[in-house]
Write an enzyme that holds these catalytic residues in place. Structure first.
Site, mmCIF file in Angstrom:
data_model
loop_
_atom_site.group_PDB
_atom_site.id
_atom_site.type_symbol
_atom_site.label_atom_id
_atom_site.label_comp_id
_atom_site.label_asym_id
_atom_site.label_seq_id
_atom_site.Cartn_x
_atom_site.Cartn_y
_atom_site.Cartn_z
ATOM 1 N N ASP A 59 0.815 -1.215 0.000
ATOM 2 C CA ASP A 59 0.000 0.000 0.000
ATOM 3 C C ASP A 59 0.846 1.262 0.000
ATOM 4 O O ASP A 59 2.055 1.211 0.227
ATOM 5 C CB ASP A 59 -0.871 0.029 1.263
ATOM 6 C CG ASP A 59 -2.121 -0.808 1.093
ATOM 7 O OD1 ASP A 59 -2.513 -1.053 -0.059
ATOM 8 O OD2 ASP A 59 -2.689 -1.220 2.123
ATOM 9 N N TYR A 125 6.902 -10.116 6.615
ATOM 10 C CA TYR A 125 6.815 -8.666 6.819
ATOM 11 C C TYR A 125 7.415 -8.305 8.167
ATOM 12 O O TYR A 125 7.327 -9.082 9.129
ATOM 13 C CB TYR A 125 5.353 -8.204 6.800
ATOM 14 C CG TYR A 125 4.742 -8.134 5.422
ATOM 15 C CD1 TYR A 125 4.804 -6.965 4.681
ATOM 16 C CD2 TYR A 125 4.098 -9.240 4.868
ATOM 17 C CE1 TYR A 125 4.234 -6.892 3.420
ATOM 18 C CE2 TYR A 125 3.529 -9.177 3.600
ATOM 19 C CZ TYR A 125 3.601 -7.994 2.885
ATOM 20 O OH TYR A 125 3.038 -7.919 1.635
#
Lengths: 283, 283
Positions: A59, A125
């Site tokens: 994003d 992540y």
């Protein structure tokens, strides 16, 4: 080739980017995106249209240290043939052309059935949180500064509820008609020697906003506003309203993507400048 | 007080900043500077004009992890009295008010004869250089990417010529009528585990552009374009035309300032987020 279809060559790129200047990875008309910037630069060098597929879309404002993309090119085009002749020269040219916020670690030829997206078996992540009264100014680019001391042990207890295969609907931006069942393999939380917390999530795949939403809820627990078991209740409820706030994007980085044994691993440590290569993992 | 002069209180601030958004430390009319931003915020909280003195002025784009300033305030002013009541509350308010590119590590009261500038007995600067083919995107904010492998041993040999008291005119921006004699106590060069070179310079004081000019010349040697002994010839010549290019500002950070035993040391490690506290040094 005996077939009449043109023979294409598939390239894999390993890349990193600073998410700040981009509205996100995915190409969008009239917006500065990682994909758009990368494809335009590759098109200039290779003399043909390029359509890249990535391992994990990120994003607006989210970083990547080890994003992977693949694309096909027609090797009959002169400029493409020259690039294929020396892929390190191609990598270096592309790295300069995409500009400082994007780094091309490696470029190599892969088999036609390699997919940056579908061959990936896991993604990792990392999210960084600073709970110190003050934060080094440059750390603000990849860290969420919460200014309040967090309890590591409470966050770790909460995180144990998340590991495994679950419907993470409570921690995801809804995608109508799409499953939000994912497998979270590990969630580890440690404090580094500068006082910053590193939350690492490894799983087969992640829904939209999942990691940032999990971090937001874990911070609620760490700050003592919620009990560790509250996370289990939120998860079971499937209700996004009950989760903590979504943590801001700059703390998040796509740190590693794993592929099966058939596929080339991450680029050798030697080509990396400025990042510590994570300990090797299978897959 | 028996004297008619108003009694002032002297405060010391330890601070850090990202040099990128500023034209430099020193206040300049109609420019965004560290000093101007800091003074305006302090004035708002303390309700009086503030004139800060720093340990070492930094140029446009140069960072600081441990800058020190002092200023005097009139404690009779209501808002100043309240700030002095709880300096941690003052520090926190100031830290928020100056904005994310500046970090206030600590605020404390010091004796009237403490000077951030004149009481300092040594300054330590660090310069980071990446000689890897590719560099992590966020590292570009505090690193010079030269893309060419550098020889550490050649740079170390060259650096030995620099240590000691010398006239550094060949490595300084001329300040007419001012001496360019300085004492360089140590110059150390190491490669960290991400492949980035750290060049550290500790000395009593540094002339304008001195560290960046030294780095530019050391990189000439590391790249093999000059022999290590060339540095000694440049130094002896006093001729700025003979030195290497001035290295770009973003690689440089004012890392530490030392004061005599009378004065408080750096703030405790606990208040720092995102930096590794250097090993303690005397002074």
């Amino acid at each position: 080739m005996t077939s009449g279809a043109p023979a294409t060559v598939r390239l894999r790129l390993d890349l990193a980017y600073d998410g700040a200047p981009f509205v996100g990875f995915a190409r969008q008309p009239d917006q500065v995106t990682v994909q758009g910037t990368l494809e335009r630069a590759a098109e200039r060098i290779l003399g043909q249209p390029i359509d890249a597929t990535c391992a994990g879309r990120t994003d607006r404002g989210v970083h990547a240290l080890a994003q992977v993309v693949h694309f096909d090119l027609d090797p009959e085009v002169d400029r493409a043939a020259r690039a294929l002749d020396d892929l390190e020269v191609f990598r270096d040219r592309l790295d300069r052309l995409v500009g400082p916020p994007i780094t091309i670690w490696a470029a190599r030829r892969v088999a036609d059935d390699f997919s940056a997206r579908f061959s990936a078996t896991w993604r990792g992540y990392r999210y960084r949180v600073a709970d110190t009264p003050a934060l080094a100014p440059l750390a603000r680019h990849d860290c969420w500064h919460v200014r309040q001391r967090l309890s590591l042990s409470a966050m770790r207890r909460a995180s144990t509820h998340l590991v495994g295969e679950h419907d993470f609907a409570a921690f995801c931006k809804k995608a109508p008609g799409r499953s939000s069942v994912r497998r979270l393999d590990t969630c580890t939380i440690r404090r580094d020697d500068t006082g910053i917390l590193h939350l690492r999530f490894v799983g087969n795949a992640f829904c939209h906003n999942q990691v940032r939403s999990l971090v937001g809820s874990l911070v609620e627990v760490g700050a003592g506003r919620r009990e560790p078991d509250w996370i289990a209740q939120v998860l079971a409820s499937g209700d996004r309203q009950r989760a903590g706030r979504v943590a801001p994007p700059q703390g998040l980085v796509l740190e590693r993507v794993g592929y099966g044994r058939r596929w080339p691993g991450a680029p050798p440590a030697g080509v990396r400048g400025g990042i510590r290569t994570a300990s090797p993992a299978a897959g």
